[in-house]
Design a protein around this motif. Sequence first.
Motif, PDB file in Angstrom:
ATOM      1  N   ARG A  44      29.376  25.954  44.987  1.00 25.47           N
ATOM      2  CA  ARG A  44      30.457  26.718  44.376  1.00 25.47           C
ATOM      3  C   ARG A  44      30.299  28.198  44.718  1.00 25.47           C
ATOM      4  NH1 ARG A  44      31.872  25.499  38.190  1.00 25.47           N
ATOM      5  NH2 ARG A  44      31.854  23.446  39.164  1.00 25.47           N
ATOM      6  N   GLU A  45      31.389  28.857  45.046  1.00 28.05           N
ATOM      7  CA  GLU A  45      31.343  30.261  45.418  1.00 28.05           C
ATOM      8  C   GLU A  45      32.429  31.053  44.718  1.00 28.05           C
ATOM      9  OE1 GLU A  45      31.965  30.567  49.632  1.00 28.05           O
ATOM     10  OE2 GLU A  45      34.028  29.836  49.536  1.00 28.05           O
ATOM     11  N   LEU A  46      32.126  32.313  44.496  1.00 24.61           N
ATOM     12  CA  LEU A  46      33.100  33.204  43.881  1.00 24.61           C
ATOM     13  C   LEU A  46      34.160  33.604  44.908  1.00 24.61           C
ATOM     14  CD1 LEU A  46      33.886  34.981  41.394  1.00 24.61           C
ATOM     15  CD2 LEU A  46      32.518  36.785  42.453  1.00 24.61           C
ATOM     16  N   VAL A  47      35.402  33.423  44.556  1.00 23.50           N
ATOM     17  CA  VAL A  47      36.511  33.859  45.406  1.00 23.50           C
ATOM     18  C   VAL A  47      36.915  35.279  45.034  1.00 23.50           C
ATOM     19  CG1 VAL A  47      38.905  33.424  46.037  1.00 23.50           C
ATOM     20  CG2 VAL A  47      37.338  31.508  45.713  1.00 23.50           C
ATOM     21  N   GLY A  48      37.000  35.523  43.756  1.00 21.30           N
ATOM     22  CA  GLY A  48      37.350  36.848  43.282  1.00 21.30           C
ATOM     23  C   GLY A  48      37.224  36.906  41.778  1.00 21.30           C
ATOM     24  N   ALA A  49      37.141  38.123  41.260  1.00 19.54           N
ATOM     25  CA  ALA A  49      36.992  38.309  39.820  1.00 19.54           C
ATOM     26  C   ALA A  49      37.770  39.542  39.384  1.00 19.54           C
ATOM     27  CB  ALA A  49      35.526  38.451  39.445  1.00 19.54           C
ATOM     28  N   ILE A  50      38.191  39.501  38.131  1.00 20.76           N
ATOM     29  CA  ILE A  50      38.984  40.602  37.588  1.00 20.76           C
ATOM     30  C   ILE A  50      38.434  40.980  36.229  1.00 20.76           C
ATOM     31  CG2 ILE A  50      40.699  39.030  36.575  1.00 20.76           C
ATOM     32  CD1 ILE A  50      42.842  41.149  37.408  1.00 20.76           C
ATOM     33  N   SER A  51      38.422  42.284  35.965  1.00 18.05           N
ATOM     34  CA  SER A  51      37.854  42.785  34.723  1.00 18.05           C
ATOM     35  C   SER A  51      38.812  42.575  33.557  1.00 18.05           C
ATOM     36  CB  SER A  51      37.537  44.278  34.872  1.00 18.05           C
ATOM     37  OG  SER A  51      38.735  45.014  35.060  1.00 18.05           O
ATOM     38  N   ARG A  52      38.345  42.920  32.397  1.00 18.81           N
ATOM     39  CA  ARG A  52      39.148  42.752  31.177  1.00 18.81           C
ATOM     40  C   ARG A  52      40.483  43.462  31.258  1.00 18.81           C
ATOM     41  NH1 ARG A  52      35.681  44.871  26.286  1.00 18.81           N
ATOM     42  NH2 ARG A  52      37.761  44.705  25.365  1.00 18.81           N
ATOM     43  N   ASN A  53      40.460  44.667  31.790  1.00 24.25           N
ATOM     44  CA  ASN A  53      41.696  45.461  31.812  1.00 24.25           C
ATOM     45  C   ASN A  53      42.437  45.347  33.136  1.00 24.25           C
ATOM     46  OD1 ASN A  53      40.083  46.915  33.530  1.00 24.25           O
ATOM     47  ND2 ASN A  53      40.005  48.766  32.253  1.00 24.25           N
ATOM     48  N   GLY A  54      41.924  44.531  34.035  1.00 28.33           N
ATOM     49  CA  GLY A  54      42.608  44.322  35.308  1.00 28.33           C
ATOM     50  C   GLY A  54      42.378  45.404  36.337  1.00 28.33           C
ATOM     51  N   ARG A  55      41.634  46.426  35.983  1.00 22.53           N
ATOM     52  CA  ARG A  55      41.449  47.531  36.929  1.00 22.53           C
ATOM     53  C   ARG A  55      40.268  47.306  37.857  1.00 22.53           C
ATOM     54  NH1 ARG A  55      42.357  52.574  32.670  1.00 22.53           N
ATOM     55  NH2 ARG A  55      44.538  52.090  32.201  1.00 22.53           N
ATOM     56  N   GLY A  56      39.349  46.471  37.464  1.00 20.79           N
ATOM     57  CA  GLY A  56      38.225  46.125  38.318  1.00 20.79           C
ATOM     58  C   GLY A  56      38.490  44.778  38.960  1.00 20.79           C
ATOM     59  N   CYS A  95      38.884  28.409  37.487  1.00 18.76           N
ATOM     60  CA  CYS A  95      38.809  29.710  36.848  1.00 18.76           C
ATOM     61  C   CYS A  95      37.748  29.642  35.743  1.00 18.76           C
ATOM     62  CB  CYS A  95      40.147  30.182  36.294  1.00 18.76           C
ATOM     63  SG  CYS A  95      40.808  29.229  34.936  1.00 18.76           S
ATOM     64  N   ALA A  96      37.147  30.776  35.492  1.00 21.88           N
ATOM     65  CA  ALA A  96      36.075  30.858  34.508  1.00 21.88           C
ATOM     66  C   ALA A  96      36.174  32.191  33.776  1.00 21.88           C
ATOM     67  CB  ALA A  96      34.720  30.725  35.193  1.00 21.88           C
ATOM     68  N   ALA A  97      35.683  32.215  32.550  1.00 23.54           N
ATOM     69  CA  ALA A  97      35.776  33.417  31.729  1.00 23.54           C
ATOM     70  C   ALA A  97      34.434  33.762  31.114  1.00 23.54           C
ATOM     71  CB  ALA A  97      36.820  33.222  30.621  1.00 23.54           C
ATOM     72  N   VAL A  98      34.206  35.055  30.958  1.00 22.39           N
ATOM     73  CA  VAL A  98      32.981  35.545  30.340  1.00 22.39           C
ATOM     74  C   VAL A  98      33.309  36.753  29.481  1.00 22.39           C
ATOM     75  CG1 VAL A  98      32.442  36.912  32.412  1.00 22.39           C
ATOM     76  CG2 VAL A  98      30.631  36.399  30.756  1.00 22.39           C
ATOM     77  N   ALA A  99      32.763  36.792  28.282  1.00 21.46           N
ATOM     78  CA  ALA A  99      32.961  37.948  27.416  1.00 21.46           C
ATOM     79  C   ALA A  99      32.222  39.135  28.016  1.00 21.46           C
ATOM     80  CB  ALA A  99      32.461  37.649  26.012  1.00 21.46           C
ATOM     81  N   VAL A 100      32.936  40.249  28.163  1.00 20.74           N
ATOM     82  CA  VAL A 100      32.369  41.432  28.795  1.00 20.74           C
ATOM     83  C   VAL A 100      32.638  42.644  27.915  1.00 20.74           C
ATOM     84  CG1 VAL A 100      32.387  42.886  30.866  1.00 20.74           C
ATOM     85  CG2 VAL A 100      32.827  40.427  31.059  1.00 20.74           C
ATOM     86  N   TYR A 101      31.619  43.448  27.692  1.00 22.64           N
ATOM     87  CA  TYR A 101      31.796  44.648  26.873  1.00 22.64           C
ATOM     88  C   TYR A 101      32.546  45.734  27.644  1.00 22.64           C
ATOM     89  CZ  TYR A 101      30.756  48.782  24.124  1.00 22.64           C
ATOM     90  OH  TYR A 101      30.873  49.936  23.399  1.00 22.64           O
ATOM     91  N   ASN A 102      32.157  45.947  28.876  1.00 25.94           N
ATOM     92  CA  ASN A 102      32.744  47.004  29.703  1.00 25.94           C
ATOM     93  C   ASN A 102      34.150  46.619  30.145  1.00 25.94           C
ATOM     94  OD1 ASN A 102      33.455  48.780  31.789  1.00 25.94           O
ATOM     95  ND2 ASN A 102      31.350  49.024  32.446  1.00 25.94           N
ATOM     96  N   LEU A 103      35.111  47.484  29.900  1.00 19.98           N
ATOM     97  CA  LEU A 103      36.500  47.186  30.247  1.00 19.98           C
ATOM     98  C   LEU A 103      36.677  46.926  31.737  1.00 19.98           C
ATOM     99  CD1 LEU A 103      38.450  49.806  28.108  1.00 19.98           C
ATOM    100  CD2 LEU A 103      38.433  47.333  27.778  1.00 19.98           C
ATOM    101  N   ASN A 104      35.883  47.602  32.569  1.00 20.70           N
ATOM    102  CA  ASN A 104      36.021  47.465  34.011  1.00 20.70           C
ATOM    103  C   ASN A 104      34.965  46.544  34.621  1.00 20.70           C
ATOM    104  OD1 ASN A 104      38.156  49.419  34.197  1.00 20.70           O
ATOM    105  ND2 ASN A 104      36.622  51.013  33.865  1.00 20.70           N
ATOM    106  N   GLY A 105      34.194  45.901  33.790  1.00 17.48           N
ATOM    107  CA  GLY A 105      33.075  45.114  34.268  1.00 17.48           C
ATOM    108  C   GLY A 105      33.482  43.862  35.009  1.00 17.48           C
ATOM    109  N   ILE A 106      32.739  43.582  36.077  1.00 19.15           N
ATOM    110  CA  ILE A 106      32.943  42.390  36.897  1.00 19.15           C
ATOM    111  C   ILE A 106      31.669  41.569  36.861  1.00 19.15           C
ATOM    112  CG2 ILE A 106      33.299  41.526  39.243  1.00 19.15           C
ATOM    113  CD1 ILE A 106      35.787  42.738  38.257  1.00 19.15           C
TER     114      ILE A 106
END
Length: 126
Positions: A44-56, A95-106
């Motif tokens: 399994r490989e990462l294709v892409g990821a997006i931060s909480r606010n969509g900016r990362g 698709c997968a989800a992870v709780a992230v503190y940083n708004l821009n975190g990937i």
Amino acid sequence: VQLVESGGGSVQAGTSLRLSCAFTGGTFRAYGVGWFRQAPGKERELVGAISRNGRGIQYKDSVKDRFTIARDNAENMVTLQMSSLTPEDTAIYYCAAVAVYNLNGIRYDADEYEFWGRGTLVTVSS
């Protein structure tokens, strides 16, 4: 939290496909989301990821000029727009989800993701 992917299918090389990931059961804006894929016989490989606010946003090098991730925090949805598909893109997409503190975190590592959908199959023929 539940994630449900949709939009997979069988397409010809050079065409486009749009995958969607519907998020329920939690506060969507608190989660970073990643799209992963697993081809037959491969890891399994990462294709892409997006931060909480969509900016990362980050992409795997081989798709960054062809795939686009977007999220709609009002609709609790993440999409993966794929264009110029090749047979090498054939895989089950998750698709997968992870709780992230940083708004821009990937998050890049699959092991960091807490919740996963069941996947949707994309088959690209030449």
